[in-house]
Motif scaffolding. Structure first.
Motif: not given
Length: 325
Positions: A51-61
């Motif tokens: 979840a943390t990794a996906l959240a960081i990726g979403a922050a990049g988006l």
């Protein structure tokens, strides 16, 4: 622009809200479990890491979305590499690769404005870009592993240095205590009111204290080995050595009353004792002995006998006078 490419019913705001919620949840979890600071190698649940990794990726988006008015359809994968790199450094290779897939598909759908199914060239370019992103994830994961290994090695080295320092301090304390004990023993031996001698397992003298030297007038060279027996009175020498050799051979305690002669000719009656010292295996490794000067005791015994004789004589004299009277 993105607002023109996306439909009014686009699921992006909902996805963005979900990503922000996940990122906030992961941040709160990390703050709770690490005291507000990152701890390399800390144990975290797999679902929380993903979840943390996906959240960081979403922050990049989100960053790409904020820059969309400037970038437009150009650089649709700008936020992918940023978010994926951070996710990999923070969470590792697997979560980083998952974040790459998620942000890549989302960027392709939201920002490219091209249908990849009808544009093979764009599809090929997208696959090449994805492969490049996977290589970046692999390199970042390697860097993260190397960083964590270096931190673990540094922590282990610090622990070993601390253990070594404690061991050095412990040994120094033991050595200081041992030196203090030896000094106390040496002082006690030197100032003892009786002569103290040490011998090895063969019965050879290895040391003597000051009282012995004062009692006999000998020097260390005249005492060590078998030389100490030159202080024994000639009439007592044979019997003394026989008893001493017997004690050494049988490993039994030694007790003997004899006479020693000072170099100036003064004779001193003494009581000599010796006790064998054993090692952990029960073998005799040395002897420790004492020589007590009995001169004063003999003088007092002689004085006491004279007093008793005098009293007997006076009693007999009184008895004679009483009978004669």
């Amino acid at each position: 622009m993105w607002c023109q490419r996306g439909a009014s019913s686009s699921p992006w705001p909902a996805a963005l809200a979900a990503a922000r919620s996940k990122f906030s949840h992961a941040s709160r979890w990390r703050s709770k479990n690490s005291g507000g600071a990152s701890r390399p190698g800390a144990s975290r649940p797999t679902c929380s890491i993903a979840a943390t990794a996906l959240a960081i990726g979403a922050a990049g988006l989100v960053v790409r979305w904020l820059l969309d008015p400037i970038l437009g359809a150009q650089q649709p994968y700008f936020g992918v590499l940023v978010g994926t790199s951070l996710a990999t450094l923070w969470c590792g290779f697997g979560p980083g690769l998952a974040a790459l897939a998620f942000t890549f598909v989302a960027s392709e759908w939201l920002f490219s404005g091209v249908d990849v199914l009808t544009h093979p060239v764009h599809l090929l370019a997208s696959l090449i870009t994805f492969a490049f992103g996977a290589v970046v994830v692999w390199l970042m994961a390697g860097q993260r592993t190397a960083r964590d290994d270096a931190r673990r090695d540094a922590a282990a080295a610090d622990h070993r240095r601390a253990e070594l320092q404690r061991e050095v301090e412990r040994r120094q304390a033991l050595e200081a205590e041992l030196r203090h004990s030896r000094e106390e023993f040496r002082t006690l031996v030197e100032r003892a009111p009786v002569g103290i001698l040490g011998a090895d397992a063969k019965g050879l003298c290895t040391f003597a204290n000051r009282t012995w030297y004062d009692l006999t007038g000998l020097t260390p060279a005249d005492t060590l080995g078998h030389a100490w027996n030159r202080a024994i009175h000639a009439d007592d020498l044979a019997a003394t050595m026989d008893r001493w050799n017997e004690s050494v051979a049988t490993r039994h305690p030694y007790v003997n009353e004899l006479r020693v002669v000072h170099v100036d000719g003064t004779v001193h009656p003494v009581l000599a004792t010796a006790q064998p010292i054993y090692d952990a295996g029960g073998a005799v490794v040395s002897f420790i002995g004492t020589v007590m000067d009995l001169t004063e005791l003999h003088h007092r015994e002689a004085l006491l006998r004279r007093l008793i004789d005098t009293q007997e004589q006076e009693k007999q004299s009184l008895c004679h006078e009483f009978h004669d009277g």
